[in-house]
Design a protein around this motif. Structure first.
Motif, mmCIF file in Angstrom:
data_model
loop_
_atom_site.group_PDB
_atom_site.id
_atom_site.type_symbol
_atom_site.label_atom_id
_atom_site.label_comp_id
_atom_site.label_asym_id
_atom_site.label_seq_id
_atom_site.Cartn_x
_atom_site.Cartn_y
_atom_site.Cartn_z
ATOM 1 N N MET A 1 0.843 -1.167 0.000
ATOM 2 C CA MET A 1 0.000 0.000 0.000
ATOM 3 C C MET A 1 0.897 1.242 0.000
ATOM 4 S SD MET A 1 -3.299 1.463 1.117
ATOM 5 C CE MET A 1 -4.052 -0.105 1.248
ATOM 6 N N PRO A 2 0.684 2.167 -0.946
ATOM 7 C CA PRO A 2 1.474 3.408 -0.978
ATOM 8 C C PRO A 2 1.245 4.235 0.287
ATOM 9 C CG PRO A 2 0.258 3.120 -3.027
ATOM 10 C CD PRO A 2 -0.240 2.073 -2.066
ATOM 11 N N VAL A 72 13.585 -2.869 6.939
ATOM 12 C CA VAL A 72 13.408 -4.279 6.589
ATOM 13 C C VAL A 72 12.722 -5.083 7.674
ATOM 14 C CG1 VAL A 72 15.307 -4.307 4.946
ATOM 15 C CG2 VAL A 72 15.756 -4.877 7.335
ATOM 16 N N SER A 73 12.618 -4.548 8.887
ATOM 17 C CA SER A 73 11.893 -5.271 9.937
ATOM 18 C C SER A 73 10.409 -4.976 9.783
ATOM 19 C CB SER A 73 12.396 -4.852 11.315
ATOM 20 O OG SER A 73 12.207 -3.469 11.504
ATOM 21 N N PRO A 74 9.571 -5.921 10.182
ATOM 22 C CA PRO A 74 8.128 -5.693 9.997
ATOM 23 C C PRO A 74 7.679 -4.405 10.676
ATOM 24 C CG PRO A 74 8.565 -7.956 10.600
ATOM 25 C CD PRO A 74 9.862 -7.208 10.750
ATOM 26 N N THR A 75 6.906 -3.612 9.996
ATOM 27 C CA THR A 75 6.465 -3.851 8.636
ATOM 28 C C THR A 75 7.485 -3.291 7.646
ATOM 29 O OG1 THR A 75 5.244 -1.758 8.466
ATOM 30 C CG2 THR A 75 4.054 -3.599 9.336
ATOM 31 N N TYR A 76 7.683 -4.045 6.543
ATOM 32 C CA TYR A 76 8.594 -3.586 5.511
ATOM 33 C C TYR A 76 8.038 -2.317 4.894
ATOM 34 C CZ TYR A 76 11.308 -3.133 1.291
ATOM 35 O OH TYR A 76 12.105 -2.625 0.305
ATOM 36 N N ARG A 77 8.880 -1.292 4.813
ATOM 37 C CA ARG A 77 8.458 0.000 4.285
ATOM 38 C C ARG A 77 9.614 0.606 3.497
ATOM 39 N NH1 ARG A 77 5.583 4.675 7.888
ATOM 40 N NH2 ARG A 77 3.907 3.163 7.670
ATOM 41 N N ASP A 135 4.179 0.451 2.197
ATOM 42 C CA ASP A 135 4.268 -0.274 3.458
ATOM 43 C C ASP A 135 3.528 -1.572 3.208
ATOM 44 O OD1 ASP A 135 3.869 -1.375 6.030
ATOM 45 O OD2 ASP A 135 4.084 0.618 6.931
ATOM 46 N N LEU A 136 4.259 -2.673 3.309
ATOM 47 C CA LEU A 136 3.658 -3.966 2.983
ATOM 48 C C LEU A 136 2.851 -4.562 4.125
ATOM 49 C CD1 LEU A 136 6.504 -5.522 0.844
ATOM 50 C CD2 LEU A 136 4.574 -4.102 0.154
ATOM 51 N N GLY A 137 2.739 -3.847 5.234
ATOM 52 C CA GLY A 137 1.935 -4.324 6.339
ATOM 53 C C GLY A 137 2.643 -5.396 7.132
ATOM 54 N N ALA A 138 1.950 -5.903 8.121
ATOM 55 C CA ALA A 138 2.522 -6.938 8.988
ATOM 56 C C ALA A 138 2.746 -8.211 8.184
ATOM 57 C CB ALA A 138 1.584 -7.207 10.169
#
Length: 140
Positions: A1-2, A72-77, A135-138
């Motif tokens: 999600m942008p 790189v740690s959740p959430t990847y952004r 942001d790819l979320g959890a």
């Protein structure tokens, strides 16, 4: 999600190590190197480097460059930004201290600044024009 404008600018303002990319010249891929940088929402991106470096010469020739920062740690952004070189100037003591303070513990800044060759450094400024972010979320 942008990311929305406020979120992407806030993320870029955090002290990430940026991957800077610039056109590498005929027959070459882009030069891609890590840099420390400074950014305040709505402003220009600033970074400094040796004025005789390959990246300095390539940026001066191309007139534009891009930067990518990521978590790189959740959430990847990530946030990627590209734009024109607005200007380059000899680095001031204030520029050097401000950028060093973003990345070093407070007690290490003075030693880093004193050990730097301020006269060899150039501060580059870029005006962000094109943004990509997500942001790819959890991750499960």
């Amino acid at each position: 999600m942008p990311l929305d404008v406020a979120a992407r600018e806030a993320f870029l303002a955090e002290p990430h190590i940026a991957s800077l990319a610039v056109e590498g010249g005929e027959g070459r891929g882009p030069l891609n190197v890590p840099v420390w940088y400074d950014y305040r929402p709505g402003g220009e991106i600033r970074f400094l480097t040796d004025g005789d470096s390959v990246k300095a010469r390539l940026i001066a020739k191309a007139g534009r460059f891009s930067m990518l920062v990521q978590r790189v740690s959740p959430t990847y952004r990530y946030v990627s930004v590209e734009g024109p070189l607005v200007r380059s100037d000899p680095t001031t003591l204030e520029d050097l201290r401000r950028i060093a303070a973003r990345y070093l513990p407070p007690d290490a800044v003075s030693g880093y600044v004193q050990g730097s060759d301020l006269h060899a450094l150039v501060t580059f400024r870029m005006r962000p024009e094109h943004w990509l972010s997500a942001d790819l979320g959890a991750l499960s």
